[in-house]
Write a protein that holds these residues in place. Structure first.
Motif, PDB file in Angstrom:
ATOM      1  N   SER A   1       2.899  -6.753  41.722  1.00 12.44           N
ATOM      2  CA  SER A   1       4.197  -6.792  41.039  1.00 12.44           C
ATOM      3  C   SER A   1       5.041  -7.961  41.546  1.00 12.44           C
ATOM      4  CB  SER A   1       4.952  -5.481  41.242  1.00 12.44           C
ATOM      5  OG  SER A   1       4.261  -4.416  40.624  1.00 12.44           O
ATOM      6  N   TYR A   2       5.041  -8.142  42.863  1.00 11.55           N
ATOM      7  CA  TYR A   2       5.803  -9.237  43.468  1.00 11.55           C
ATOM      8  C   TYR A   2       5.318 -10.582  42.924  1.00 11.55           C
ATOM      9  CZ  TYR A   2       8.097 -12.035  47.068  1.00 11.55           C
ATOM     10  OH  TYR A   2       8.888 -12.941  47.725  1.00 11.55           O
ATOM     11  N   LYS A   3       3.999 -10.743  42.878  1.00 10.32           N
ATOM     12  CA  LYS A   3       3.399 -11.998  42.407  1.00 10.32           C
ATOM     13  C   LYS A   3       3.743 -12.241  40.932  1.00 10.32           C
ATOM     14  CE  LYS A   3       0.690 -15.246  43.962  1.00 10.32           C
ATOM     15  NZ  LYS A   3       1.303 -16.241  44.821  1.00 10.32           N
ATOM     16  N   ILE A   4       3.663 -11.208  40.107  1.00 10.39           N
ATOM     17  CA  ILE A   4       3.980 -11.349  38.682  1.00 10.39           C
ATOM     18  C   ILE A   4       5.429 -11.787  38.502  1.00 10.39           C
ATOM     19  CG2 ILE A   4       4.357 -10.061  36.529  1.00 10.39           C
ATOM     20  CD1 ILE A   4       1.839  -8.386  37.300  1.00 10.39           C
ATOM     21  N   VAL A   5       6.341 -11.123  39.190  1.00 10.51           N
ATOM     22  CA  VAL A   5       7.763 -11.457  39.066  1.00 10.51           C
ATOM     23  C   VAL A   5       8.005 -12.883  39.551  1.00 10.51           C
ATOM     24  CG1 VAL A   5      10.076 -10.880  39.908  1.00 10.51           C
ATOM     25  CG2 VAL A   5       8.539  -9.062  39.158  1.00 10.51           C
ATOM     26  N   GLU A   6       7.397 -13.245  40.670  1.00  8.82           N
ATOM     27  CA  GLU A   6       7.531 -14.594  41.222  1.00  8.82           C
ATOM     28  C   GLU A   6       7.005 -15.645  40.236  1.00  8.82           C
ATOM     29  OE1 GLU A   6       4.839 -15.745  44.534  1.00  8.82           O
ATOM     30  OE2 GLU A   6       6.702 -16.001  45.667  1.00  8.82           O
ATOM     31  N   GLN A   7       5.858 -15.366  39.608  1.00 10.74           N
ATOM     32  CA  GLN A   7       5.276 -16.310  38.650  1.00 10.74           C
ATOM     33  C   GLN A   7       6.145 -16.488  37.410  1.00 10.74           C
ATOM     34  OE1 GLN A   7       1.380 -14.589  38.118  1.00 10.74           O
ATOM     35  NE2 GLN A   7       0.486 -15.838  39.741  1.00 10.74           N
ATOM     36  N   HIS A   8       6.988 -15.495  37.125  1.00 10.68           N
ATOM     37  CA  HIS A   8       7.914 -15.590  35.998  1.00 10.68           C
ATOM     38  C   HIS A   8       9.237 -16.255  36.395  1.00 10.68           C
ATOM     39  CE1 HIS A   8       5.194 -12.865  33.887  1.00 10.68           C
ATOM     40  NE2 HIS A   8       5.849 -13.168  32.783  1.00 10.68           N
ATOM     41  N   GLY A   9       9.327 -16.714  37.651  1.00 13.71           N
ATOM     42  CA  GLY A   9      10.548 -17.355  38.108  1.00 13.71           C
ATOM     43  C   GLY A   9      11.625 -16.363  38.507  1.00 13.71           C
ATOM     44  N   GLY A  10      11.227 -15.114  38.712  1.00 10.69           N
ATOM     45  CA  GLY A  10      12.189 -14.067  39.058  1.00 10.69           C
ATOM     46  C   GLY A  10      12.105 -13.666  40.512  1.00 10.69           C
ATOM     47  N   ARG A  11      12.752 -12.566  40.811  1.00 10.83           N
ATOM     48  CA  ARG A  11      12.716 -12.028  42.177  1.00 10.83           C
ATOM     49  C   ARG A  11      12.730 -10.503  42.104  1.00 10.83           C
ATOM     50  NH1 ARG A  11      17.686 -14.319  41.291  1.00 10.83           N
ATOM     51  NH2 ARG A  11      19.433 -12.876  41.367  1.00 10.83           N
ATOM     52  N   ILE A  12      12.218  -9.894  43.158  1.00  9.27           N
ATOM     53  CA  ILE A  12      12.206  -8.435  43.261  1.00  9.27           C
ATOM     54  C   ILE A  12      12.748  -8.091  44.643  1.00  9.27           C
ATOM     55  CG2 ILE A  12       9.785  -8.427  43.967  1.00  9.27           C
ATOM     56  CD1 ILE A  12       9.482  -5.728  42.500  1.00  9.27           C
ATOM     57  N   GLU A  13      13.704  -7.181  44.670  1.00  5.18           N
ATOM     58  CA  GLU A  13      14.351  -6.781  45.916  1.00  5.18           C
ATOM     59  C   GLU A  13      14.293  -5.273  46.044  1.00  5.18           C
ATOM     60  OE1 GLU A  13      18.193  -8.419  45.123  1.00  5.18           O
ATOM     61  OE2 GLU A  13      17.545 -10.481  45.554  1.00  5.18           O
ATOM     62  N   VAL A  14      14.405  -4.800  47.276  1.00  6.31           N
ATOM     63  CA  VAL A  14      14.356  -3.361  47.516  1.00  6.31           C
ATOM     64  C   VAL A  14      15.454  -2.974  48.495  1.00  6.31           C
ATOM     65  CG1 VAL A  14      12.612  -3.593  49.331  1.00  6.31           C
ATOM     66  CG2 VAL A  14      12.867  -1.412  48.145  1.00  6.31           C
ATOM     67  N   ALA A  15      16.058  -1.838  48.234  1.00  7.14           N
ATOM     68  CA  ALA A  15      17.010  -1.218  49.159  1.00  7.14           C
ATOM     69  C   ALA A  15      16.597   0.235  49.279  1.00  7.14           C
ATOM     70  CB  ALA A  15      18.437  -1.329  48.621  1.00  7.14           C
ATOM     71  N   SER A  16      16.560   0.754  50.516  1.00  5.86           N
ATOM     72  CA  SER A  16      16.091   2.114  50.704  1.00  5.86           C
ATOM     73  C   SER A  16      16.789   2.770  51.889  1.00  5.86           C
ATOM     74  CB  SER A  16      14.578   2.117  50.927  1.00  5.86           C
ATOM     75  OG  SER A  16      14.074   3.427  50.913  1.00  5.86           O
ATOM     76  N   VAL A  17      17.044   4.067  51.740  1.00  7.87           N
ATOM     77  CA  VAL A  17      17.600   4.878  52.819  1.00  7.87           C
ATOM     78  C   VAL A  17      16.697   6.100  52.956  1.00  7.87           C
ATOM     79  CG1 VAL A  17      19.582   6.206  53.627  1.00  7.87           C
ATOM     80  CG2 VAL A  17      19.945   4.091  52.322  1.00  7.87           C
ATOM     81  N   VAL A  18      16.137   6.296  54.141  1.00  8.89           N
ATOM     82  CA  VAL A  18      15.256   7.435  54.378  1.00  8.89           C
ATOM     83  C   VAL A  18      16.010   8.729  54.072  1.00  8.89           C
ATOM     84  CG1 VAL A  18      13.952   8.697  56.129  1.00  8.89           C
ATOM     85  CG2 VAL A  18      13.838   6.205  56.052  1.00  8.89           C
ATOM     86  N   GLY A  19      15.377   9.588  53.285  1.00  8.95           N
ATOM     87  CA  GLY A  19      15.967  10.866  52.914  1.00  8.95           C
ATOM     88  C   GLY A  19      16.892  10.797  51.712  1.00  8.95           C
ATOM     89  N   LYS A  20      17.210   9.603  51.240  1.00 10.42           N
ATOM     90  CA  LYS A  20      18.131   9.444  50.099  1.00 10.42           C
ATOM     91  C   LYS A  20      17.460   8.817  48.882  1.00 10.42           C
ATOM     92  CE  LYS A  20      22.178  10.246  52.310  1.00 10.42           C
ATOM     93  NZ  LYS A  20      23.152  11.217  52.029  1.00 10.42           N
ATOM     94  N   GLY A  21      16.536   7.880  49.113  1.00 12.37           N
ATOM     95  CA  GLY A  21      15.869   7.245  47.986  1.00 12.37           C
ATOM     96  C   GLY A  21      15.741   5.750  48.119  1.00 12.37           C
ATOM     97  N   THR A  22      15.173   5.159  47.066  1.00 19.60           N
ATOM     98  CA  THR A  22      14.853   3.740  47.045  1.00 19.60           C
ATOM     99  C   THR A  22      15.263   3.149  45.711  1.00 19.60           C
ATOM    100  OG1 THR A  22      12.990   4.129  48.523  1.00 19.60           O
ATOM    101  CG2 THR A  22      12.944   2.069  47.268  1.00 19.60           C
TER     102      THR A  22
END
Length: 169
Positions: free
Chosen positions: A134-155
């Motif tokens: 997924s990261y590679k596909i987004v990167e190849q499209h000139g985009g970016r993928i980011e993640v934020a996560s809190v244990v016990g709360k979600g992602t």
């Protein structure tokens, strides 16, 4: 049966050229259709905004969405699981958020999640390739993928894709 075939056709865009103008809301909808069996007891909240079409390879972008939705569904608690899908115009592109109220990702694991073959799933349950691809596909499209996560709360994964990919993409 016809609905499944229709979802597969929409998902893969086999009847269309490889790179074309595409509405990401439609991609999310067809990806949800394919993941429906995993989402039976999940509350899916669609917060689709008015977004422009982008130029991309729809089958690849749908693969990213299906992977993010599948991962979110697998991280959910047995009861009261929720996934929120949000789309919005964002500068010269479109942002798509896939958020869940699952178990979250520990801080020490976050830097590794896009590495090939890295998985937190038990043996036989995952290859560790979904987020890497997924990261590679987004990167190849000139985009970016980011993640934020809190244990016990979600992602929350945020995918940003430009309206038009760079010339080298």
């Amino acid at each position: 049966m016809a609905e499944i075939v229709g979802n597969l056709k929409d998902f893969s865009r086999l009847d269309r050229s490889k790179v074309t103008s595409f509405n990401l809301n439609e991609g999310l909808t067809s990806s949800l259709g394919l993941a429906r069996h995993m989402l039976k007891s999940v509350n899916v909240d669609r917060k689709f905004g008015e977004i422009p079409t982008i130029t991309c390879a729809p089958s690849q972008i749908n693969q990213v969405f299906l992977n993010l939705i599948t991962n979110a569904a697998q991280a959910l608690p047995p009861a009261k699981g929720a996934i929120t899908l949000t789309t919005r115009a964002d500068g010269d592109g479109v942002s798509v958020e896939v958020a869940d109220n699952g178990k979250g990702i520990p801080a020490e694991v976050l830097p590794k999640i896009f590495d090939p073959f890295f998985t937190t799933k038990e043996i036989g349950k995952g290859t560790g390739l979904g987020l890497s691809i997924s990261y590679k596909i987004v990167e190849q499209h000139g985009g970016r993928i980011e993640v934020a996560s809190v244990v016990g709360k979600g992602t929350k994964f945020t995918v940003w894709l430009p309206l038009k990919p760079p010339a080298e993409a």
